[in-house]
Design an enzyme around this catalytic site. Structure first.
Site, mmCIF file in Angstrom:
data_model
loop_
_atom_site.group_PDB
_atom_site.id
_atom_site.type_symbol
_atom_site.label_atom_id
_atom_site.label_comp_id
_atom_site.label_asym_id
_atom_site.label_seq_id
_atom_site.Cartn_x
_atom_site.Cartn_y
_atom_site.Cartn_z
ATOM 1 N N ASP A 50 3.869 23.083 -31.515
ATOM 2 C CA ASP A 50 4.785 22.292 -32.341
ATOM 3 C C ASP A 50 4.338 20.837 -32.410
ATOM 4 O O ASP A 50 4.196 20.261 -33.492
ATOM 5 C CB ASP A 50 6.200 22.345 -31.753
ATOM 6 C CG ASP A 50 7.135 23.252 -32.524
ATOM 7 O OD1 ASP A 50 6.911 23.451 -33.732
ATOM 8 O OD2 ASP A 50 8.091 23.759 -31.929
ATOM 9 N N GLU A 73 10.637 17.966 -37.376
ATOM 10 C CA GLU A 73 11.525 18.589 -36.395
ATOM 11 C C GLU A 73 11.410 17.952 -35.022
ATOM 12 O O GLU A 73 12.362 17.931 -34.248
ATOM 13 C CB GLU A 73 11.223 20.092 -36.304
ATOM 14 C CG GLU A 73 12.228 20.854 -35.483
ATOM 15 C CD GLU A 73 11.991 22.354 -35.510
ATOM 16 O OE1 GLU A 73 12.906 23.081 -35.119
ATOM 17 O OE2 GLU A 73 10.905 22.788 -35.895
ATOM 18 N N ASP A 132 7.604 27.393 -37.801
ATOM 19 C CA ASP A 132 8.846 28.088 -38.122
ATOM 20 C C ASP A 132 8.668 29.538 -37.681
ATOM 21 O O ASP A 132 7.747 30.224 -38.127
ATOM 22 C CB ASP A 132 9.116 28.010 -39.629
ATOM 23 C CG ASP A 132 10.469 28.587 -39.992
ATOM 24 O OD1 ASP A 132 11.422 28.358 -39.221
ATOM 25 O OD2 ASP A 132 10.579 29.259 -41.019
ATOM 26 N N THR A 134 9.399 30.668 -33.909
ATOM 27 C CA THR A 134 8.770 30.537 -32.593
ATOM 28 C C THR A 134 8.652 31.879 -31.869
ATOM 29 O O THR A 134 7.661 32.126 -31.172
ATOM 30 C CB THR A 134 9.556 29.547 -31.714
ATOM 31 O OG1 THR A 134 10.930 29.955 -31.644
ATOM 32 C CG2 THR A 134 9.496 28.147 -32.303
ATOM 33 N N ASP A 279 13.612 23.947 -42.771
ATOM 34 C CA ASP A 279 13.598 25.410 -42.683
ATOM 35 C C ASP A 279 13.572 26.083 -44.047
ATOM 36 O O ASP A 279 13.418 27.309 -44.121
ATOM 37 C CB ASP A 279 14.826 25.912 -41.912
ATOM 38 C CG ASP A 279 14.696 25.704 -40.408
ATOM 39 O OD1 ASP A 279 13.566 25.788 -39.901
ATOM 40 O OD2 ASP A 279 15.721 25.458 -39.760
#
Length: 341
Positions: A50, A73, A132, A134, A279
């Site tokens: 990430d 994010e 997106d 995980t 998202d």
């Protein structure tokens, strides 16, 4: 400005950024997931990927569009100080395998923190979900790197990098890795992820399904983001009997956009959860440009002008080919009304 040149630089830069970030994620999986023994709840590889992916994308965007803010994010809080040293060192090492020139620790942390913009209805900004899906990532299944450009509250450009998505869904054991891209008014396209620059992009379009009885759901592998029970009730109302395609992440948007499935249902799982713009930004425009529609449970288009979330919408996200969208919304509302009696 001709349609061919509209956002041409942004499109090319976004593709480069998503492809490099996808390589970062694949590298993490090979080094930290496939080769290491993880406890069931160990999410550290996802965390490294990430941060690494966000640093790579943000640094590329800053190089080409230094005035563009980013809604991302992640922030670098967990990488700071002595407590963050081990994770920080892994991220720095990883990022420097994917950049043209070495980046210092300070540069990488600053790049990550460029993602703290609050969004809004005026001006242009990017929104990024570096990984997106995980759980799909940890399983070696579907996840996506998702990047979108928003101008005055409207999504104008979206890129999805789906490293594990089969290039042809009817050949699940065949070639994997899909890049999907769309610019407003130009259609949606796919090509192989990390392909040679000479590869021609292929236009994609939703399936030509006129009756919901012929449609296929695209659902999450696990039920954390929607209720599979509600989905079953909606399927009954729509006379859907075909088995669902089950994949994680915004890869669902890609699958529907190219006709592998027809309906995405992300129904509210609580009264307090609000969807995040990262998202859905890239998937939203790809669906629209492929001939689909996307909205909340009331059928209203997603509103990306309200900040970092879709708080202006009525909850949930529904996507389907345009011909059956209204029928799907009617079934969703009937199911939720019965549930709330």
């Amino acid at each position: 400005m001709s349609s061919a040149t509209y956002l041409a630089k942004e499109r090319a830069v976004a593709i480069e950024a998503v492809e490099r970030a996808s390589k970062v994620c694949q590298s993490v999986f090979k080094r930290l997931v496939a080769e290491e023994t993880l406890t069931k709840n160990d999410k550290s590889p996802v965390t490294v990927a990430d941060f690494g992916a966000q640093a790579v994308v943000n640094s590329i965007l800053e190089k080409h569009f230094p005035l563009d803010p980013i809604v991302g994010e992640e922030d670098s809080k967990d990488l700071q100080g002595d407590e963050g040293r081990v994770l920080r060192e892994k991220v720095v090492e990883l990022v420097n395998t994917a950049t043209e020139a070495p980046m210092s620790t300070e540069e990488i942390l600053r790049a990550i923190d460029r993602g703290q913009y609050e969004g809004g209805s005026k001006g242009r900004f990017w929104t990024l979900d570096p990984i997106d899906g995980t759980k799909g990532f940890l399983r070696g299944e579907q996840f996506a790197v998702c990047l979108a450009l928003i101008v005055d509250g409207k999504v104008k450009l979206g890129v999805l990098g789906c490293p594990n998505l089969p290039y042809q869904m009817d050949k699940p054991d065949g070639e994997r890795g899909v890049l999907m891209v769309a610019v407003e008014g130009q259609g949606a396209f796919q090509r192989r992820l990390n392909a040679d620059s000479s590869e021609i992009e292929t236009p994609v379009h939703v399936a030509d399904v006129a009756d919901t009885k012929d449609a296929i759901f695209c659902e999450s592998v696990e039920s954390g983001h929607t209720s599979h029970g509600d989905n079953a009730n909606i399927a009954k109302l729509l006379n859907i009997t075909k088995p669902s395609v089950r994949i994680d992440s915004q890869c669902k948007y890609a699958a529907i956009a190219r006709g592998d499935a027809d309906i995405l249902l992300r129904l509210p799982t609580s009264s307090t959860y609000v969807e995040k713009i990262w998202d859905h930004g890239a998937g939203n425009i790809i669906m629209h440009e492929a001939g689909g529609r996307v909205g909340d449970i009331n059928g209203n288009p997603l509103d990306f002008s309200a900040g970092r979330t879709l708080s202006a919408n009525g909850g949930g996200v529904i996507a389907a080919s345009a011909k059956i969208f209204d029928a799907v919304i009617s079934a969703v509302q009937a199911t939720l009304a019965q549930k709330n009696k």
